[in-house]
Design a protein around this motif. Structure first.
Motif, PDB file in Angstrom:
ATOM      1  N   HIS A  10      65.374 125.276  23.709  1.00  0.00           N
ATOM      2  CA  HIS A  10      64.269 124.662  23.359  1.00  0.00           C
ATOM      3  C   HIS A  10      64.599 123.569  22.081  1.00  0.00           C
ATOM      4  CE1 HIS A  10      61.594 128.557  24.167  1.00  0.00           C
ATOM      5  NE2 HIS A  10      62.059 127.866  25.313  1.00  0.00           N
ATOM      6  N   PHE A  11      63.782 122.481  22.384  1.00  0.00           N
ATOM      7  CA  PHE A  11      63.889 121.432  21.365  1.00  0.00           C
ATOM      8  C   PHE A  11      62.811 121.424  20.551  1.00  0.00           C
ATOM      9  CE2 PHE A  11      66.408 119.742  25.229  1.00  0.00           C
ATOM     10  CZ  PHE A  11      67.843 119.536  24.605  1.00  0.00           C
ATOM     11  N   ASP A  12      62.958 121.825  19.371  1.00  0.00           N
ATOM     12  CA  ASP A  12      61.593 122.164  18.543  1.00  0.00           C
ATOM     13  C   ASP A  12      60.503 122.863  19.462  1.00  0.00           C
ATOM     14  OD1 ASP A  12      62.911 121.045  16.447  1.00  0.00           O
ATOM     15  OD2 ASP A  12      62.108 118.887  16.957  1.00  0.00           O
ATOM     16  N   THR A  13      59.574 122.024  19.799  1.00  0.00           N
ATOM     17  CA  THR A  13      58.435 122.592  20.527  1.00  0.00           C
ATOM     18  C   THR A  13      58.694 122.389  22.027  1.00  0.00           C
ATOM     19  OG1 THR A  13      57.206 120.661  20.181  1.00  0.00           O
ATOM     20  CG2 THR A  13      56.536 122.513  18.913  1.00  0.00           C
ATOM     21  N   VAL A  14      59.669 121.796  22.512  1.00  0.00           N
ATOM     22  CA  VAL A  14      59.963 121.528  23.974  1.00  0.00           C
ATOM     23  C   VAL A  14      60.721 122.454  24.723  1.00  0.00           C
ATOM     24  CG1 VAL A  14      60.761 119.854  25.603  1.00  0.00           C
ATOM     25  CG2 VAL A  14      59.666 118.829  23.358  1.00  0.00           C
ATOM     26  N   LYS A  15      60.151 123.378  25.380  1.00  0.00           N
ATOM     27  CA  LYS A  15      60.809 124.296  26.101  1.00  0.00           C
ATOM     28  C   LYS A  15      61.411 123.652  27.367  1.00  0.00           C
ATOM     29  CE  LYS A  15      57.583 127.755  24.303  1.00  0.00           C
ATOM     30  NZ  LYS A  15      56.463 128.678  24.763  1.00  0.00           N
ATOM     31  N   ALA A  16      62.449 123.143  27.186  1.00  0.00           N
ATOM     32  CA  ALA A  16      63.456 122.219  28.224  1.00  0.00           C
ATOM     33  C   ALA A  16      63.694 123.291  29.381  1.00  0.00           C
ATOM     34  CB  ALA A  16      64.456 121.264  27.554  1.00  0.00           C
ATOM     35  N   VAL A  17      64.264 124.316  28.787  1.00  0.00           N
ATOM     36  CA  VAL A  17      64.676 125.465  29.693  1.00  0.00           C
ATOM     37  C   VAL A  17      64.049 126.561  29.286  1.00  0.00           C
ATOM     38  CG1 VAL A  17      66.943 126.682  30.669  1.00  0.00           C
ATOM     39  CG2 VAL A  17      66.774 124.082  30.748  1.00  0.00           C
ATOM     40  N   GLY A  34      63.439 119.043  41.310  1.00  0.00           N
ATOM     41  CA  GLY A  34      62.196 119.194  40.420  1.00  0.00           C
ATOM     42  C   GLY A  34      62.102 117.679  39.933  1.00  0.00           C
ATOM     43  N   PRO A  35      60.637 117.538  39.514  1.00  0.00           N
ATOM     44  CA  PRO A  35      60.138 116.199  38.932  1.00  0.00           C
ATOM     45  C   PRO A  35      60.977 115.892  37.772  1.00  0.00           C
ATOM     46  CG  PRO A  35      58.349 117.944  38.857  1.00  0.00           C
ATOM     47  CD  PRO A  35      59.366 118.415  39.515  1.00  0.00           C
ATOM     48  N   SER A  36      60.831 114.580  37.464  1.00  0.00           N
ATOM     49  CA  SER A  36      61.266 114.079  36.252  1.00  0.00           C
ATOM     50  C   SER A  36      61.033 114.985  34.903  1.00  0.00           C
ATOM     51  CB  SER A  36      60.977 112.681  35.982  1.00  0.00           C
ATOM     52  OG  SER A  36      61.777 112.376  34.861  1.00  0.00           O
ATOM     53  N   GLY A  37      61.659 115.286  33.676  1.00  0.00           N
ATOM     54  CA  GLY A  37      61.355 116.146  32.792  1.00  0.00           C
ATOM     55  C   GLY A  37      61.243 117.606  33.091  1.00  0.00           C
ATOM     56  N   CYS A  38      61.674 118.030  34.216  1.00  0.00           N
ATOM     57  CA  CYS A  38      61.441 119.510  34.232  1.00  0.00           C
ATOM     58  C   CYS A  38      62.468 120.274  33.810  1.00  0.00           C
ATOM     59  CB  CYS A  38      61.116 119.683  35.850  1.00  0.00           C
ATOM     60  SG  CYS A  38      62.847 119.729  36.760  1.00  0.00           S
ATOM     61  N   GLY A  39      63.674 119.587  33.284  1.00  0.00           N
ATOM     62  CA  GLY A  39      64.564 120.425  32.597  1.00  0.00           C
ATOM     63  C   GLY A  39      65.884 120.600  33.469  1.00  0.00           C
ATOM     64  N   LYS A  40      66.087 119.736  34.399  1.00  0.00           N
ATOM     65  CA  LYS A  40      67.310 119.817  35.393  1.00  0.00           C
ATOM     66  C   LYS A  40      68.666 119.418  34.788  1.00  0.00           C
ATOM     67  CE  LYS A  40      65.703 116.520  38.198  1.00  0.00           C
ATOM     68  NZ  LYS A  40      64.260 116.368  37.477  1.00  0.00           N
ATOM     69  N   SER A  41      68.451 118.235  33.998  1.00  0.00           N
ATOM     70  CA  SER A  41      69.763 117.672  33.179  1.00  0.00           C
ATOM     71  C   SER A  41      70.032 118.764  31.982  1.00  0.00           C
ATOM     72  CB  SER A  41      69.504 116.213  32.760  1.00  0.00           C
ATOM     73  OG  SER A  41      69.371 115.489  33.926  1.00  0.00           O
ATOM     74  N   THR A  42      69.016 119.219  31.294  1.00  0.00           N
ATOM     75  CA  THR A  42      69.237 120.094  30.248  1.00  0.00           C
ATOM     76  C   THR A  42      70.232 121.416  30.712  1.00  0.00           C
ATOM     77  OG1 THR A  42      67.274 119.443  29.006  1.00  0.00           O
ATOM     78  CG2 THR A  42      68.383 121.516  28.415  1.00  0.00           C
ATOM     79  N   LEU A  43      69.689 121.983  32.016  1.00  0.00           N
ATOM     80  CA  LEU A  43      70.375 123.192  32.629  1.00  0.00           C
ATOM     81  C   LEU A  43      71.738 122.783  32.650  1.00  0.00           C
ATOM     82  CD1 LEU A  43      69.903 125.965  33.337  1.00  0.00           C
ATOM     83  CD2 LEU A  43      68.950 125.262  35.517  1.00  0.00           C
TER      84      LEU A  43
HETATM   85  P1  ADP Z   1      65.108 116.227  33.855  1.00  0.00           P
HETATM   86  O1  ADP Z   1      66.529 116.002  34.173  1.00  0.00           O
HETATM   87  O2  ADP Z   1      64.538 117.074  34.850  1.00  0.00           O
HETATM   88  O3  ADP Z   1      64.229 115.001  33.979  1.00  0.00           O
HETATM   89  P2  ADP Z   1      65.547 116.876  30.942  1.00  0.00           P
HETATM   90  O4  ADP Z   1      66.470 117.943  31.217  1.00  0.00           O
HETATM   91  O5  ADP Z   1      66.007 115.587  30.729  1.00  0.00           O
HETATM   92  O6  ADP Z   1      64.589 116.810  32.416  1.00  0.00           O
HETATM   93  O7  ADP Z   1      64.471 117.200  29.788  1.00  0.00           O
HETATM   94  C1  ADP Z   1      63.667 118.030  29.950  1.00  0.00           C
HETATM   95  C2  ADP Z   1      62.680 118.030  28.725  1.00  0.00           C
HETATM   96  O8  ADP Z   1      63.559 118.316  27.532  1.00  0.00           O
HETATM   97  C3  ADP Z   1      62.065 116.884  28.493  1.00  0.00           C
HETATM   98  O9  ADP Z   1      60.838 116.993  28.064  1.00  0.00           O
HETATM   99  C4  ADP Z   1      62.852 116.012  27.648  1.00  0.00           C
HETATM  100  O10 ADP Z   1      62.190 115.158  26.881  1.00  0.00           O
HETATM  101  C5  ADP Z   1      63.279 117.263  26.592  1.00  0.00           C
HETATM  102  N1  ADP Z   1      64.750 116.777  25.996  1.00  0.00           N
HETATM  103  C6  ADP Z   1      65.833 116.680  26.816  1.00  0.00           C
HETATM  104  N2  ADP Z   1      66.817 116.523  25.993  1.00  0.00           N
HETATM  105  C7  ADP Z   1      66.275 116.712  24.738  1.00  0.00           C
HETATM  106  C8  ADP Z   1      66.879 116.291  23.481  1.00  0.00           C
HETATM  107  N3  ADP Z   1      67.901 116.206  23.241  1.00  0.00           N
HETATM  108  N4  ADP Z   1      66.080 116.343  22.313  1.00  0.00           N
HETATM  109  C9  ADP Z   1      64.546 116.690  22.425  1.00  0.00           C
HETATM  110  N5  ADP Z   1      64.240 117.010  23.807  1.00  0.00           N
HETATM  111  C10 ADP Z   1      64.969 116.742  24.905  1.00  0.00           C
END
Ligand code: ADP
Ligand code: MG
Length: 335
Positions: A10-17, A34-43
């Motif tokens: 979680h990034f503050d309120t964003v539940k990325a994964v 998955g669509p853009s912003g779904c958390g793929k890169s974060t995972l």
């Molecule tokens: P994807 O790769 O599927 O497009 P990301 O994993 O990049 O998605 O991002 C998932 C969510 O987490 C998005 O809402 C993105 O804005 C948020 N996010 C990713 N990295 C950070 C970060 N370092 N700080 C705050 N929010 C982040």
């Protein structure tokens, strides 16, 4: 080989994964789709160790690696923007990780030449990075990631910056290379075609969670819920009615009708043949797209087929046409 146990980021309120668990077998290639912003890169970054989970554990070959640094995990990474070193030539880029790991000069030379061969860049050793096309740069990035013989290769939309034709041929090569090396890999993409062509299992992500993780074929034919069916482009989705419940013999909330299993006929031979009215007809390249109204079920079905399937029918004349809907064409969906 790799196991994720209830991982959260979680990034503050964003539940990325959000509560992701999965396990990857040795030599397996899995796509994160998955669509853009779904958390793929974060995972992917969590697996690489570039992010630390808010909660949850990662295990590699039975060892807890949750707090192990990226360097000590020793995974290879390939990014969308290549991230090559512009001041180094091709051979030095590929050998970069070997210098870091203090391989001998002779071993480095041998390994670099193996990799040039593998990614089909023989003779490119002394080329500068700016003298390469996008596709060639990505081959160098792939070779660089593979050079130190990583246990796991992580790829984040590696083909997104390339044009269509190149993407296709490079994907074929990447697939062959991973297969040849029996490489365990996680491949991130937002492109369904890419995930399907890569083969193996696909994990579909949505809002930080894995919606379904299974073989490509099953994903398309048996999506678990409405969102997944819509995501895979299924056009024939219906909210349940008493009639549909009876015909499909299922009490699901939604139904997906697999029109690829339905055929058109001139006469009503079985109870599964439904009289239809053609609402519209369109020919795009070699495919006919028919919009059919099924009176008895009160639904509109988009049907796609080829000329050969329409030859015996005369849809322009005032002739009855029937759509055969086999029982297995009905897929019940939750939510
Ligand atoms: P994807 O790769 O599927 O497009 P990301 O994993 O990049 O998605 O991002 C998932 C969510 O987490 C998005 O809402 C993105 O804005 C948020 N996010 C990713 N990295 C950070 C970060 N370092 N700080 C705050 N929010 C982040
Ligand atoms: Mg991303």
């Amino acid at each position: 080989m790799l196991e994720l146990h209830a991982i959260y980021k979680h990034f503050d309120t964003v539940k990325a994964v959000n509560n992701v668990s999965l396990s990857l077998a040795e030599g397996e290639v899995i796509s994160l789709l998955g669509p853009s912003g779904c958390g793929k890169s974060t995972l992917l970054r969590l697996i690489a160790g570039l992010e630390t989970p808010t909660k949850g554990q990662l295990h590699l070959e039975g060892q807890d690696i949750t707090t192990v640094s990226p360097q000590n995990r020793g995974f290879g990474m390939v990014f969308q923007d290549y991230a090559l070193f512009p001041h180094l030539n091709v051979a030095k880029n590929i050998g970069y990780g070997l210098v870091e790991k203090a391989w001998s000069k002779a071993e480095q030379k041998q390994r670099v030449s193996e990799l040039l061969e593998l990614v089909n860049l023989n003779g490119y050793e002394t080329r500068r990075i700016h003298q390469l096309s996008g596709g060639e740069q990505q081959r160098v990035a792939l070779a660089r990631a593979l050079a130190p013989k990583p246990k796991l290769l992580l790829l984040d939309e590696p083909l997104s910056n390339l044009d269509m034709a190149l993407r296709d041929s490079l994907l074929t090569d990447v697939k062959a290379i991973l297969n040849h090396l029996n490489m365990t890999a996680v491949y991130v993409t937002h492109d369904q075609q890419e995930a399907f062509k890569l083969g193996g299992r696909i994990a579909v992500m949505r809002s930080g969670e894995i919606e379904q993780l299974t073989a490509a074929k099953t994903l398309y034919a048996q999506p678990k819920n409405y969102w997944l069916a819509d995501f895979f482009g299924h056009a024939n989705l219906y909210l349940t009615t008493d009639t549909l419940t009876t015909v499909a013999k299922s009490s699901a909330n939604f139904f997906l009708l697999r029109s690829d299993l339905c055929s058109l006929h001139q006469s009503q031979a079985t109870a599964q043949d439904f009289k239809v009215k053609i609402l519209s007809q369109e020919l795009i390249a070699d495919s006919h797209y028919l919009e059919l109204f099924v009176e008895a079920l009160n639904i509109t079905v988009m049907w796609q087929g080829y000329e050969r399937e329409l030859l015996s029918l005369n849809p322009n004349e005032n002739q009855d046409i029937y759509l055969n809907i086999p029982h297995k064409a009905w897929i019940g969906l939750k939510e």
